[in-house]
Design an enzyme around this catalytic site. Structure first.
Site, PDB file in Angstrom:
ATOM      1  N   CYS A   1      -3.665   4.056   9.167  1.00 37.47           N
ATOM      2  CA  CYS A   1      -2.488   3.422   9.775  1.00 37.47           C
ATOM      3  C   CYS A   1      -1.874   4.238  10.905  1.00 37.47           C
ATOM      4  O   CYS A   1      -0.711   4.021  11.268  1.00 37.47           O
ATOM      5  CB  CYS A   1      -1.426   3.166   8.707  1.00 37.47           C
ATOM      6  SG  CYS A   1      -1.985   2.086   7.370  1.00 37.47           S
TER       7      CYS A   1
ATOM      8  N   CYS B   1       0.838  -1.202   0.000  1.00 41.37           N
ATOM      9  CA  CYS B   1       0.000   0.000   0.000  1.00 41.37           C
ATOM     10  C   CYS B   1       0.874   1.253   0.000  1.00 41.37           C
ATOM     11  O   CYS B   1       0.636   2.196  -0.772  1.00 41.37           O
ATOM     12  CB  CYS B   1      -0.921  -0.018   1.214  1.00 41.37           C
ATOM     13  SG  CYS B   1      -2.214   1.248   1.180  1.00 41.37           S
ATOM     14  N   CYS B   2       1.894   1.267   0.860  1.00 41.22           N
ATOM     15  CA  CYS B   2       2.806   2.418   0.903  1.00 41.22           C
ATOM     16  C   CYS B   2       3.563   2.581  -0.409  1.00 41.22           C
ATOM     17  O   CYS B   2       3.809   3.704  -0.856  1.00 41.22           O
ATOM     18  CB  CYS B   2       3.804   2.259   2.049  1.00 41.22           C
ATOM     19  SG  CYS B   2       3.111   2.584   3.686  1.00 41.22           S
TER      20      CYS B   2
ATOM     21  N   CYS C   1       7.433   3.946   6.187  1.00 35.65           N
ATOM     22  CA  CYS C   1       6.659   3.761   4.958  1.00 35.65           C
ATOM     23  C   CYS C   1       7.528   3.293   3.799  1.00 35.65           C
ATOM     24  O   CYS C   1       7.022   2.791   2.806  1.00 35.65           O
ATOM     25  CB  CYS C   1       5.946   5.056   4.584  1.00 35.65           C
ATOM     26  SG  CYS C   1       7.057   6.424   4.192  1.00 35.65           S
TER      27      CYS C   1
ATOM     28  N   CYS D   1      -1.219   8.361   7.290  1.00 40.09           N
ATOM     29  CA  CYS D   1      -2.554   8.089   6.768  1.00 40.09           C
ATOM     30  C   CYS D   1      -3.506   7.738   7.912  1.00 40.09           C
ATOM     31  O   CYS D   1      -3.112   7.129   8.906  1.00 40.09           O
ATOM     32  CB  CYS D   1      -2.498   6.939   5.768  1.00 40.09           C
ATOM     33  SG  CYS D   1      -1.542   7.313   4.284  1.00 40.09           S
TER      34      CYS D   1
END
Length: 234
Positions: free
Chosen positions: A206, A120-121, A229, A203
């Site tokens: 998270c 995702c990062c 990240c 985010c």
């Protein structure tokens, strides 16, 4: 010009005997060295407010890139607007990922930040920054040595193997208290989440608040081994 390809250790030194603990000298050097080929990658945390204030003194039209993952806190987006009003000449660019959240979900499943936070990062932060840095010789970061074990050896000027660039880190010697002292002294805007237990803000999916005595990054990817990240791996 000092570039990733022409890297040499300790080719420049900076005085740390001022209010900014070297940050002003470092930024003056960076904008003289790279002119319009350097960008500040800003997450709009409290360190970012300090750097934006100093950068605005050195280069009022400097480029600032915000990696808009589309899952930041609403407070972060509201802060960006306040910063635009405070520093209207700064060139703030909100960089979007190639995939929308819906497209990401179709390819990798719902809630990728839970099932595979590293991917995702990569999709929402690392790849967008890579694209931004293609046209730059260097980038600026608000890393501080005090923040974590992975950051305690950071120098003012770093050869960044992750992005094959020069990474400039003006705030390495600043403490948490010094950051806040500067913010209050200059009446800088900041994210109100800092006032309710969020020392490090990423985010929304998270990031959790941190209890008294906790590490400043304990709220990032809580419950997972992950603490970065991926932007700052060497």
């Amino acid at each position: 010009m000092l570039t990733y390809e022409t890297w040499e250790e300790n080719v420049v030194s900076f005085s740390e005997e001022d209010e900014t603990k070297g940050a002003l000298s470092v930024l003056n050097w960076a904008y003289k060295e790279y002119k319009d080929e350097v960008v500040y990658a800003c997450s709009f945390g409290v360190e970012g407010m300090v750097l934006l204030h100093i950068i605005n003194q050195v280069n009022p039209s400097a480029k600032v890139v915000f990696l808009d993952t589309n899952v930041h806190f609403q407070e972060t987006y509201e802060l960006i607007q306040k910063v635009r009003e405070r520093f209207p000449s700064l060139n703030i660019i909100e960089k979007q990922p190639e995939l929308t959240l819906d497209e990401q979900a179709k390819l990798h499943g719902e809630k990728l930040w839970e099932s595979n936070p590293n991917l995702c990062c990569k999709i929402r932060k690392i790849l967008p920054l890579e694209k931004s840095l293609v046209v730059e010789k260097a980038w600026i970061s608000g890393l501080r040595r005090e923040q974590s074990e992975t950051r305690k050896h950071t120098k003012f000027i770093n050869q960044d193997h992750r992005f094959q660039s020069i990474k400039v880190c003006p705030l390495i010697h600043w403490t948490w208290k010094e950051v806040w002292r500067y913010v209050y002294k200059h009446s800088l805007p900041y994210n109100p989440l800092h006032d309710v237990g969020y020392p490090s803000i990423g985010c929304e999916k998270c990031t959790l608040p941190v209890g008294d005595g906790g590490d400043s990054r304990d709220g990032r990817w809580a419950g997972k081994v992950k603490t970065e990240c991926g932007l700052h791996y060497q």
